[in-house]
Design a protein around this motif. Sequence first.
Motif, short mmCIF file in Angstrom:
data_model
loop_
_atom_site.label_atom_id
_atom_site.label_comp_id
_atom_site.label_asym_id
_atom_site.label_seq_id
_atom_site.Cartn_x
_atom_site.Cartn_y
_atom_site.Cartn_z
N GLY A 6 -5.49 4.44 2.95
CA GLY A 6 -5.69 3.10 2.44
C GLY A 6 -5.95 2.13 3.57
O GLY A 6 -5.84 2.47 4.75
N GLY A 13 -5.44 -2.22 4.55
CA GLY A 13 -5.03 -3.59 4.28
C GLY A 13 -5.62 -4.49 5.35
O GLY A 13 -5.20 -4.43 6.50
N ASN A 22 -6.37 1.32 -3.38
CA ASN A 22 -5.77 1.55 -2.07
C ASN A 22 -6.39 0.68 -0.97
O ASN A 22 -6.25 0.98 0.22
CB ASN A 22 -5.87 3.03 -1.68
CG ASN A 22 -7.29 3.52 -1.55
OD1 ASN A 22 -8.22 2.89 -2.05
ND2 ASN A 22 -7.47 4.64 -0.86
N ASN A 51 2.09 1.59 -3.44
CA ASN A 51 1.03 1.56 -4.46
C ASN A 51 1.24 0.45 -5.49
O ASN A 51 1.01 0.64 -6.69
CB ASN A 51 0.91 2.92 -5.15
CG ASN A 51 -0.29 3.70 -4.65
OD1 ASN A 51 -1.39 3.16 -4.53
ND2 ASN A 51 -0.08 4.97 -4.32
N LEU A 56 0.81 -1.21 0.00
CA LEU A 56 0.00 0.00 0.00
C LEU A 56 0.85 1.27 0.00
O LEU A 56 0.52 2.24 -0.71
CB LEU A 56 -0.95 -0.02 1.21
CG LEU A 56 -2.07 -1.06 1.11
CD1 LEU A 56 -2.71 -1.29 2.47
CD2 LEU A 56 -3.11 -0.64 0.09
N LEU A 115 -2.39 4.68 6.75
CA LEU A 115 -2.89 3.38 6.34
C LEU A 115 -3.42 2.67 7.58
O LEU A 115 -2.85 2.78 8.67
CB LEU A 115 -1.78 2.52 5.73
CG LEU A 115 -1.12 2.98 4.44
CD1 LEU A 115 0.02 2.03 4.10
CD2 LEU A 115 -2.13 3.03 3.31
#
Length: 321
Positions: free
Chosen positions: A254, A256, A279, A116, A113, A228
């Motif tokens: 973003g 995850g 993202n 990118n 992330l 993130l």
Amino acid sequence: MHKIVFLDRATIAPQIQLRRPNFEHAYEEHAFTAPDQVAERLEGASIAITNKAPITAAMLERLPALRLVAVAATGTDCIDKAACQARGIAVVNIRAYAVNTVPEHTFALILALRRNLVAYRESVLRGRWQASGQFCFFDHPIRDLAGARLGIIGEGVLGQRVAELARAFGMVPLFAAHKGKSGLGPLYTPWQEVLETSDVITLHSPLTKDTRGMIAMPEFEAMRRRPLIVNTARGGLVDEADLVRALDAGLISGAGFDVVDGEPPSPDNPLMRAASRHNVILTPHVAWASDEAQQALSDQLMDNVENFVAGRPTNVVLGAY
């Protein structure tokens, strides 16, 4: 002779060897077991093995022979532990087997992330590289890890290992004080400071009544650096609808996630709907599942069963997890 029933053997990969215990026993296993099948399948069993199949107080009333519930995982939220305790049934779990696999998966998400990688891969597949007319293109921002602040929620063995890896990348790890708790020790950074100053926030906490929804819109609105958000711990720690709203509002850069609230997720789960964004990375609860970690889990699982029968129980769960 002990009767052992493994309710959901398919939650461990088929290539992983699961040895049989070293005492006289009858063994039965099922790939999966629905909640309404649990009591029937455990009838007459003295030892139940489960990963995610629930064992409730109502089920236990039908299982007078049961003496041990061996959970093939660390989390034991699928077991009514109070009911087990009242009936003298031991509950044991798996510990410290994922000290490499979960932190590595955490950093796989962070690196993908921050750099990118998903967006660049999609661009390459669409022909953007050829269209650029030069050796590279710069459609998506790339950020180094060195110097970034990593907020870690959960200071157990996994959180500590994540901090070690973070330091190797030159990051500054911050262990968040427990939400709403005072009396900080030297390990902790105040909860609000972690929210406000982190470039990446990663969760490594159990799911309890106190931690459910610990990250929601008020927390996202406090995140000044648009971090993130990474969750390889438990679905339910983050309000998923608020997470998507935070992505839409640009409050975070973003997400995850390896876990969702309710697995497998329904198609209309907020994270499922957001998973096509460049993202957002959603993986199917496999952070724990390296071959090495699964074999260690399986070996420890049988160690727990054998040790209980030998009268020296290991990894006994006390209280709520």
